[in-house]
Design a protein around this motif. Structure first.
Motif, short mmCIF file in Angstrom:
data_model
loop_
_atom_site.label_atom_id
_atom_site.label_comp_id
_atom_site.label_asym_id
_atom_site.label_seq_id
_atom_site.Cartn_x
_atom_site.Cartn_y
_atom_site.Cartn_z
N UNK A 71 0.85 -1.21 0.00
CA UNK A 71 0.00 0.00 0.00
C UNK A 71 0.88 1.25 0.00
N UNK A 72 1.94 1.22 0.81
CA UNK A 72 2.85 2.37 0.85
C UNK A 72 3.50 2.59 -0.50
N UNK A 73 3.89 1.49 -1.16
CA UNK A 73 4.54 1.66 -2.47
C UNK A 73 3.57 2.20 -3.51
N UNK A 74 2.31 1.73 -3.46
CA UNK A 74 1.30 2.26 -4.40
C UNK A 74 1.19 3.77 -4.24
N UNK A 75 1.12 4.22 -2.99
CA UNK A 75 1.00 5.66 -2.71
C UNK A 75 2.23 6.41 -3.22
N UNK A 76 3.40 5.88 -2.95
CA UNK A 76 4.64 6.53 -3.38
C UNK A 76 4.71 6.61 -4.91
N UNK A 77 4.40 5.50 -5.58
CA UNK A 77 4.47 5.49 -7.05
C UNK A 77 3.46 6.48 -7.65
N UNK A 78 2.28 6.56 -7.06
CA UNK A 78 1.27 7.50 -7.55
C UNK A 78 1.75 8.93 -7.38
N UNK A 79 2.33 9.24 -6.21
CA UNK A 79 2.83 10.60 -5.96
C UNK A 79 3.97 10.95 -6.92
#
Length: 411
Positions: free
Chosen positions: A333-341
């Motif tokens: 979940x953290x990586x999804x957020x980081x990649x989106x940002x």
């Protein structure tokens, strides 16, 4: 004078101990409304305010360990990118869902109105996720569901602002159905904890198993949190099934699997089910009772991939403990957020664009390749067959077969 100097030193030592304790508690899991270690709201990177991620997860009650492990996974990934993405620092604000839909809704309103979060993640409880759904949708708040698996969240309750990176109950149950008919038994008894998610998993298994030609010879649903499964195990034994499919999790899984052995069913009637039946974090409490269980799950500790080995090594180094299924969910979940940002250069001013950016993220996770179904907003991922064996006197899980990529049908 010497006495005064001694008193001063004692007072100084006490102050330092207090400050140290406060520092240690900051950013750890537990409690509510807790800024994590990445709190940079007072020291923005490149002159920009931090991106605020609100996490509603259980930090108390029966699911507290799940919330703890999810948070550990998130913090591990955010730490790996120095709590920064797209040129902005990331602040994680944690709230306790308390397994209470209305309480969690109040926490959400606080996160939105007081903390001004940019993205929401969590929860564990499907009931809580359903309670948050309308508020999220009406406020157009990007919401990445990191655990709750109720089918309807990406079906009848689908929202343009909600994406799910964890699993659906259908994925978990359906993935075992045909394999069980082809390789284990033609007549199976089904049992699951008596709540919405347990029945959804059982229903998905029955759908796939009977479609393959199998017969359900009986089913029983003990209350969530049962201490004694004797009467249910007696019913199961009386039906003489060729195998038993079960969904129990946490303490329920510990008690059910141990009692399955104590009542003489282990070794006589094969036990199969979801991966929570013999999960990494509960097997130490189960002794050798889960030996022989075959389950399906989207991740295993022993997955032999570079991504999983790197994740396991980093997690064990930081926490001195094995990761769990929930740890992987938090990490992803953290990586999804980081990649989106990163794809937005840190610009979160347009919530619709933030939501769309989340949906475009895909990468190879410790669990394998993951991506989002653009129609349902649900994760597409690989499921594995896992068997528990005894090695050197204790149980270990082993991936015995890769089932393949499983996509929720969305209806």
């Amino acid at each position: 004078m010497r006495k005064l100097k001694g008193s001063f030193m004692i007072a100084l030592a006490l102050c330092l101990a207090f400050v140290t304790a406060c520092g240690q508690s900051s950013g750890t899991t537990g409690g509510s409304s807790t800024p994590a270690e990445g709190d940079a709201s007072t020291s923005p990177a490149n002159g920009k305010e931090s991106v605020k991620v609100g996490a509603i997860l259980p930090y108390s009650g029966v699911y507290a360990s799940l919330g703890e492990n999810l948070t550990r996974g998130m913090e591990l990934y955010f730490e790996s990118v120095n709590w920064e993405a797209g040129g902005r620092k990331i602040t994680l604000i944690k709230e306790d869902e308390e397994n209470d839909p209305q309480g969690a809704l109040r926490k959400l309103r606080k996160l939105v109105e007081k903390d001004n979060i940019d993205i929401l993640t969590g929860p564990v409880s499907t009931a809580v996720a359903y309670a948050l759904r309308d508020e999220v949708d009406s406020k157009k708040l990007p919401f990445l569901v990191s655990h709750a698996g109720g089918n309807d969240l990406t079906r009848t309750k689908r929202s343009d602002y909600i994406w799910r990176s964890s699993f659906s109950s259908w994925q978990i149950g359906n993935s075992m159905g045909k394999y069980a008919y082809d390789h284990i038994a033609k007549k199976i008894y089904v049992t699951a904890a008596d709540y919405a998610f347990g029945k959804e998993v059982a229903g998905a298994f029955k759908e796939a198993f009977t479609a393959a030609g199998g017969e359900i010879v009986g089913e029983v649903y003990p209350p969530l949190g049962s201490n004694d499964y004797a009467s249910y195990l007696t019913q199961i034994k009386g039906k003489k099934p060729e195998a038993v499919y079960a969904f129990f999790a946490g303490a329920d899984a510990v008690r059910f699997v141990k009692q399955y052995e104590q009542y003489g069913l282990k070794g006589q009637i094969p036990l199969i089910g979801s991966g929570w039946l013999n999960a990494e974090d509960i097997r130490p409490e189960q002794g050798n009772s889960p030996e022989g269980i075959i389950s399906t799950m989207f991740w295993d500790y022993h997955l032999d991939t570079p991504e999983n080995k790197a994740f396991v090594t980093a997690y064990e180094k930081k926490y001195n403990a094995r990761p769990s299924i929930e740890s992987v969910e938090g990490y992803d979940a953290a990586r999804v957020i980081v990649e989106a940002l990163k794809s937005l250069d840190g610009d979160t001013s347009d919530r619709q664009k933030v939501s769309q950016a989340i949906g475009k993220v895909q990468f190879t996770s410790p669990r394998g390749p993951i991506k989002f179904d653009q129609e349902t907003h649900h994760v597409i991922q690989t499921l594995y067959l896992i068997k528990t064996e005894v090695q050197n006197g204790k149980t270990e899980n082993k991936v015995v077969e890769t089932i393949g990529e499983i996509k929720d049908p969305g209806k």
